[in-house]
Design a protein around this motif. Structure first.
Motif, short mmCIF file in Angstrom:
data_model
loop_
_atom_site.label_atom_id
_atom_site.label_comp_id
_atom_site.label_asym_id
_atom_site.label_seq_id
_atom_site.Cartn_x
_atom_site.Cartn_y
_atom_site.Cartn_z
N THR A 148 0.84 -1.20 0.00
CA THR A 148 0.00 0.00 0.00
C THR A 148 0.88 1.26 0.00
OG1 THR A 148 -0.09 0.33 2.40
CG2 THR A 148 -1.58 -1.33 1.47
N PRO A 149 0.29 2.45 -0.13
CA PRO A 149 1.08 3.68 -0.06
C PRO A 149 1.49 4.07 1.36
CG PRO A 149 -0.99 4.01 -1.28
CD PRO A 149 -1.11 2.71 -0.55
N PHE A 150 1.21 3.21 2.35
CA PHE A 150 1.45 3.59 3.75
C PHE A 150 2.70 2.97 4.35
CE2 PHE A 150 -3.21 3.48 2.99
CZ PHE A 150 -3.43 4.85 3.03
N GLY A 151 3.53 2.34 3.53
CA GLY A 151 4.74 1.69 4.06
C GLY A 151 5.70 2.68 4.68
N GLU A 152 5.96 3.79 3.99
CA GLU A 152 6.90 4.78 4.49
C GLU A 152 6.41 5.42 5.78
OE1 GLU A 152 7.70 4.30 0.14
OE2 GLU A 152 5.91 4.45 1.40
N ILE A 153 5.11 5.74 5.83
CA ILE A 153 4.54 6.35 7.04
C ILE A 153 4.63 5.37 8.22
CG2 ILE A 153 2.41 7.20 8.11
CD1 ILE A 153 1.61 8.26 5.35
N THR A 154 4.31 4.11 7.96
CA THR A 154 4.35 3.10 9.02
C THR A 154 5.76 2.92 9.56
OG1 THR A 154 2.48 1.92 8.01
CG2 THR A 154 3.85 0.69 9.57
N ALA A 155 6.73 2.79 8.65
CA ALA A 155 8.12 2.60 9.06
C ALA A 155 8.63 3.81 9.83
CB ALA A 155 9.00 2.34 7.84
N GLY A 156 8.37 5.01 9.31
CA GLY A 156 8.84 6.22 9.98
C GLY A 156 8.21 6.39 11.35
N PHE A 157 6.92 6.06 11.47
CA PHE A 157 6.23 6.24 12.74
C PHE A 157 6.74 5.25 13.80
CE2 PHE A 157 2.65 5.23 15.63
CZ PHE A 157 2.47 6.48 16.19
N PHE A 158 6.77 3.96 13.45
CA PHE A 158 7.12 2.95 14.44
C PHE A 158 8.63 2.85 14.67
CE2 PHE A 158 2.83 1.41 13.35
CZ PHE A 158 2.32 1.26 14.63
N MET A 159 9.42 2.87 13.58
CA MET A 159 10.86 2.70 13.72
C MET A 159 11.58 4.01 14.02
SD MET A 159 11.25 -0.48 13.57
CE MET A 159 13.04 -0.49 13.61
N GLY A 160 10.89 5.12 13.90
CA GLY A 160 11.48 6.41 14.25
C GLY A 160 10.81 7.00 15.46
N PHE A 161 9.66 7.60 15.26
CA PHE A 161 8.94 8.33 16.30
C PHE A 161 8.72 7.51 17.56
CE2 PHE A 161 5.02 10.11 18.18
CZ PHE A 161 5.38 11.44 18.26
N VAL A 162 8.13 6.32 17.43
CA VAL A 162 7.76 5.52 18.60
C VAL A 162 8.99 5.05 19.37
CG1 VAL A 162 6.66 3.39 19.38
CG2 VAL A 162 5.53 4.80 17.66
N ILE A 163 9.99 4.56 18.65
CA ILE A 163 11.19 4.05 19.34
C ILE A 163 11.92 5.18 20.07
CG2 ILE A 163 13.50 3.08 18.98
CD1 ILE A 163 12.38 1.24 16.95
N ILE A 164 12.00 6.35 19.45
CA ILE A 164 12.64 7.49 20.12
C ILE A 164 11.90 7.84 21.40
CG2 ILE A 164 13.15 9.96 19.94
CD1 ILE A 164 13.63 9.50 16.94
#
Length: 304
Positions: A148-164
């Motif tokens: 889907t078009p949401f791969g980049e948003i999902t990765a950035g949110f969980f692997m960036g924002f959430v982990i930080i």
């Protein structure tokens, strides 16, 4: 002349299966969240930092293995596929072994999560389980996020924002606006890694029915979009400094700009996946170098 890819051997098979060039995407957010916590705590809890770091790396490696398993099951990978570990299609590892190993890594990450929760908050368990579910459904399940078009948003949110935010919270016991704002550029660059991957795989993904951002935009516009993601990431640092939220020392992160330029230029005029591998690598390196330099800037600003 033999044109078949060279097979890996022994430990190298399992190491390549983790896709090691992606693991820094798990390391950088933990480092940044922990360094940000220095401003708000008298001392760091180093065992918590190490547990969080290892858990994040294990989840990233497991995600890569799940990706490898489902791409094989759906017939997307072959011996000549670029950017994969190749354990199944090149080295003869059974698919069931790969998926079992992925869930084993999830299990170890879960045990580390229990330790983290015991020393912080059990709400982390809920968030951690959601992160692992997102990692699985990225390529698993009936409607993979990667399609889907949401791969980049999902990765950035969980692997960036959430982990930080988790890395910051387990050290300080709270979340504030500063950590959320500083997490934005790194989250964008994590998403950029996925976009670069999708630009590289655009033709093959299109043939297999995926609807990624790269496919929807087209190759040329997707490259422009990648460049804009780099620009926004660096621009957000400028905004944070001008607003007085962070120290001007964070401008040291701009030393990574040549890598971002190399990544963008590396995609221009290229159509074969193998030609775009240097650009893909440069995108991942941009995230790594940017994140490290951002952390160094925060450390200098803290001690000066």
């Amino acid at each position: 002349m033999n044109t078949q890819p060279e097979r890996d051997h022994g430990f190298q098979i399992w190491w390549q299966l983790t896709r090691p060039h992606t693991l820094t995407a798990a390391f950088v957010p933990v480092l940044l969240g922990t360094v940000l916590a220095l401003e708000y705590t008298s001392s760091l809890h180093w065992p918590l930092f190490l547990a969080m770091l290892l858990a994040s790396i294990l989840i990233q490696a497991a995600t890569n293995m799940i990706n490898e398993y489902y791409d094989f099951k759906r017939g997307l990978d072959n011996e000549n596929s670029v950017g994969i570990g190749g354990a199944i299609v090149r080295n003869g590892v059974k698919p069931e072994t790969v998926i079992r190993l992925a869930f084993t890594l999830f299990g170890i990450a879960l045990l580390l999560g229990i330790y983290i929760c015991m020393n912080s908050s059990w709400w982390i368990a809920v968030i951690g389980l959601i992160c692992m579910a997102a990692a699985y459904f990225y390529t698993g399940g009936p409607m993979p996020i990667a399609y889907t078009p949401f791969g980049e948003i999902t990765a950035g949110f969980f692997m960036g924002f959430v982990i930080i935010l988790i890395s910051f919270f387990i050290q300080t016991g709270a979340i504030n606006n500063v950590v959320m704002l500083v997490s934005i550029p790194v989250s964008i660059l994590v998403g950029a890694i996925l976009l670069a991957n999708n630009i590289r795989d655009l033709d093959g993904d299109k043939e297999n029915g995926r609807k990624t951002i790269a496919i929807l935009l087209g190759r040329k516009n997707a490259i422009y979009f990648l460049a804009s993601m780099f620009a926004v990431a660096y621009g957000s640092v400028v905004a944070l400094v001008l607003m007085g939220i962070v120290s001007p020392w964070l401008f040291i992160s701009f030393l990574s700009i040549p890598k971002a330029v190399k990544a963008t230029n590396g995609f221009i005029g290229k159509t074969m996946p193998i030609q775009m591998m240097p650009a893909m690598k440069a995108t991942a390196q941009t995230n790594t170098i940017f994140g490290f330099l951002l952390s160094i800037g925060l450390l200098i600003g803290y001690f000066v």
